[in-house]
Design a protein around this motif. Sequence first.
Motif, PDB file in Angstrom:
ATOM      1  N   ARG A  11     -13.252 -25.491   1.830  1.00 20.32           N
ATOM      2  CA  ARG A  11     -13.222 -23.733   1.035  1.00 20.32           C
ATOM      3  C   ARG A  11     -13.725 -24.196  -0.437  1.00 20.32           C
ATOM      4  N   PHE A  12     -13.988 -24.953  -1.248  1.00 21.20           N
ATOM      5  CA  PHE A  12     -14.606 -24.799  -2.787  1.00 21.20           C
ATOM      6  C   PHE A  12     -16.339 -25.292  -2.536  1.00 21.20           C
ATOM      7  N   SER A  13     -17.139 -26.105  -1.494  1.00 13.13           N
ATOM      8  CA  SER A  13     -18.251 -25.739  -1.535  1.00 13.13           C
ATOM      9  C   SER A  13     -19.355 -24.391  -0.129  1.00 13.13           C
ATOM     10  N   THR A  14     -17.920 -23.711  -0.052  1.00 12.96           N
ATOM     11  CA  THR A  14     -18.260 -22.011   1.347  1.00 12.96           C
ATOM     12  C   THR A  14     -18.053 -20.917   1.015  1.00 12.96           C
ATOM     13  N   VAL A  15     -16.202 -21.251   0.051  1.00 13.43           N
ATOM     14  CA  VAL A  15     -15.831 -19.924  -0.025  1.00 13.43           C
ATOM     15  C   VAL A  15     -15.717 -19.360  -1.951  1.00 13.43           C
ATOM     16  N   GLY A  16     -17.137 -18.272  -1.902  1.00 12.23           N
ATOM     17  CA  GLY A  16     -16.057 -17.701  -3.478  1.00 12.23           C
ATOM     18  C   GLY A  16     -15.028 -16.381  -3.171  1.00 12.23           C
ATOM     19  N   PHE A  17     -14.058 -16.873  -3.498  1.00 11.50           N
ATOM     20  CA  PHE A  17     -12.700 -15.767  -3.602  1.00 11.50           C
ATOM     21  C   PHE A  17     -12.924 -15.081  -4.769  1.00 11.50           C
TER      22      PHE A  17
ATOM     23  N   THR B 165      -7.178 -14.161   3.842  1.00 13.41           N
ATOM     24  CA  THR B 165      -5.781 -15.385   3.717  1.00 13.41           C
ATOM     25  C   THR B 165      -6.439 -16.152   4.692  1.00 13.41           C
ATOM     26  N   ILE B 166      -6.316 -15.737   6.611  1.00  8.49           N
ATOM     27  CA  ILE B 166      -6.606 -16.743   7.330  1.00  8.49           C
ATOM     28  C   ILE B 166      -8.626 -16.486   7.165  1.00  8.49           C
ATOM     29  N   MET B 167      -9.662 -15.698   7.189  1.00  8.24           N
ATOM     30  CA  MET B 167     -10.608 -16.447   6.835  1.00  8.24           C
ATOM     31  C   MET B 167     -10.415 -17.891   5.796  1.00  8.24           C
ATOM     32  N   GLY B 168     -10.300 -17.536   4.700  1.00 11.58           N
ATOM     33  CA  GLY B 168     -10.721 -18.455   3.024  1.00 11.58           C
ATOM     34  C   GLY B 168      -9.832 -19.749   3.756  1.00 11.58           C
ATOM     35  N   GLY B 169      -9.002 -19.610   4.846  1.00 14.18           N
ATOM     36  CA  GLY B 169      -7.987 -20.888   5.150  1.00 14.18           C
ATOM     37  C   GLY B 169      -6.982 -20.823   4.140  1.00 14.18           C
ATOM     38  N   LEU B 170      -6.952 -19.867   3.231  1.00 13.70           N
ATOM     39  CA  LEU B 170      -5.308 -19.929   2.597  1.00 13.70           C
ATOM     40  C   LEU B 170      -4.353 -19.658   2.878  1.00 13.70           C
ATOM     41  N   GLN B 171      -4.260 -18.610   4.551  1.00 14.54           N
ATOM     42  CA  GLN B 171      -2.884 -19.145   5.333  1.00 14.54           C
ATOM     43  C   GLN B 171      -3.701 -19.207   6.724  1.00 14.54           C
ATOM     44  N   GLN B 172      -2.194 -20.283   7.130  1.00 15.67           N
ATOM     45  CA  GLN B 172      -3.009 -20.018   8.883  1.00 15.67           C
ATOM     46  C   GLN B 172      -2.532 -19.239   9.519  1.00 15.67           C
ATOM     47  N   PRO B 173      -3.411 -19.175  10.703  1.00 19.86           N
ATOM     48  CA  PRO B 173      -2.945 -17.877  11.817  1.00 19.86           C
ATOM     49  C   PRO B 173      -1.990 -18.500  12.985  1.00 19.86           C
TER      50      PRO B 173
ATOM     51  N   MET C 124      -8.846 -29.544  10.958  1.00 16.80           N
ATOM     52  CA  MET C 124      -9.428 -30.653   9.352  1.00 16.80           C
ATOM     53  C   MET C 124      -8.206 -31.060   8.687  1.00 16.80           C
ATOM     54  N   SER C 125      -8.014 -32.077   7.729  1.00 15.56           N
ATOM     55  CA  SER C 125      -6.776 -32.045   7.104  1.00 15.56           C
ATOM     56  C   SER C 125      -6.827 -31.172   5.594  1.00 15.56           C
ATOM     57  N   ARG C 126      -5.893 -30.941   5.126  1.00 12.63           N
ATOM     58  CA  ARG C 126      -5.530 -30.171   4.004  1.00 12.63           C
ATOM     59  C   ARG C 126      -6.659 -30.228   2.620  1.00 12.63           C
ATOM     60  N   LYS C 127      -7.012 -32.036   2.660  1.00  7.36           N
ATOM     61  CA  LYS C 127      -7.852 -32.363   1.972  1.00  7.36           C
ATOM     62  C   LYS C 127      -9.290 -32.165   1.875  1.00  7.36           C
ATOM     63  N   GLU C 128      -9.984 -31.799   3.479  1.00  6.03           N
ATOM     64  CA  GLU C 128     -10.666 -31.600   3.975  1.00  6.03           C
ATOM     65  C   GLU C 128     -11.304 -30.308   3.981  1.00  6.03           C
ATOM     66  N   LEU C 129      -9.966 -29.599   4.032  1.00  6.30           N
ATOM     67  CA  LEU C 129     -10.186 -28.082   3.926  1.00  6.30           C
ATOM     68  C   LEU C 129     -10.454 -27.998   2.719  1.00  6.30           C
ATOM     69  N   ALA C 130      -9.789 -28.125   2.027  1.00  7.03           N
ATOM     70  CA  ALA C 130      -9.411 -27.605   0.484  1.00  7.03           C
ATOM     71  C   ALA C 130     -10.812 -27.919  -0.279  1.00  7.03           C
ATOM     72  N   GLN C 131     -11.816 -28.857   0.254  1.00  9.27           N
ATOM     73  CA  GLN C 131     -13.786 -29.042   0.147  1.00  9.27           C
ATOM     74  C   GLN C 131     -13.842 -28.697   1.082  1.00  9.27           C
TER      75      GLN C 131
END
Length: 246
Positions: free
Chosen positions: A98-104, A66-74, A89-96
Amino acid sequence: MTIKNTNDEQTSSTSTEVLAFKDVYKDYPDGDTTVHALAPTTCTIHAGEFVAVVGPSGSGKSTLLTIMGGLQQPTGGSVSLDGKEYSRMSRKELAQLRFSTVGFVLQSSNLVPFLTLEEQLKLHSSYAHEKYDARRAASLMEDLDIQKLHGKYPDELSGGEKQRAAICVALYGRPAVILADEPTASLDTSRAMGVADIFAQATRREHTAVVMVTHDERLLTECDRVLTIQDGKLQESTPEQASQQV
Ligand code: ADP
């Protein structure tokens, strides 16, 4: 992938670096005490690597993923995905990102309950401002043997079908990295090996990095690297050493 103890020299980065941890650790408060869920870790994961993470229950696997995916902060340290550091990054930037780079592929399922399998893929395309890729969708569904389920809602799928549908959705957008938490837990041997094979193909053909938490020692032979985690301490391992932990 390279992994080092915090006191070692910094790992050199390369152009293919996808995910980088520098001195990352995680503590959880627990009443008057603190749970050290992840000990300080410095590691890098590169494009095209298939990495298994093995460890007993409570050892820190979900925390790591979850830390790797930015779903929680270390609690401390820095995490970068595709060269971008989460804490900057802002929450919005992080969400974007995550969407473009990570498949969960999460145990809680990453499927939207009110969309059919095909609609989930179309939603992904629409959010990415891309045309729906029917050929890719059909090819992934065929590889995962779920082509007959394209019009079904998650509630209409068995546990194993749901797991394969979640893998289909995760792979569809050609993410730079797949983070999978026990993606074969509900599958029989042949389907589990099939999923490992599909991940291995994605690493070779699309240079996707795959980080897969697993308890299934049969899958370790497909992986380039095996990491074991014990009491929050991550270390590189051989498939044989990891098998003893499974
Ligand atoms: P695993 O995925 O290997 O089972 P986890 O990462 O879930 O391990 O948990 C690692 C440790 O952190 C465990 O001791 C667990 O009890 C603890 N832990 C996990 N999440 C929390 C939380 N939100 N609050 C407090 N302790 C937690």
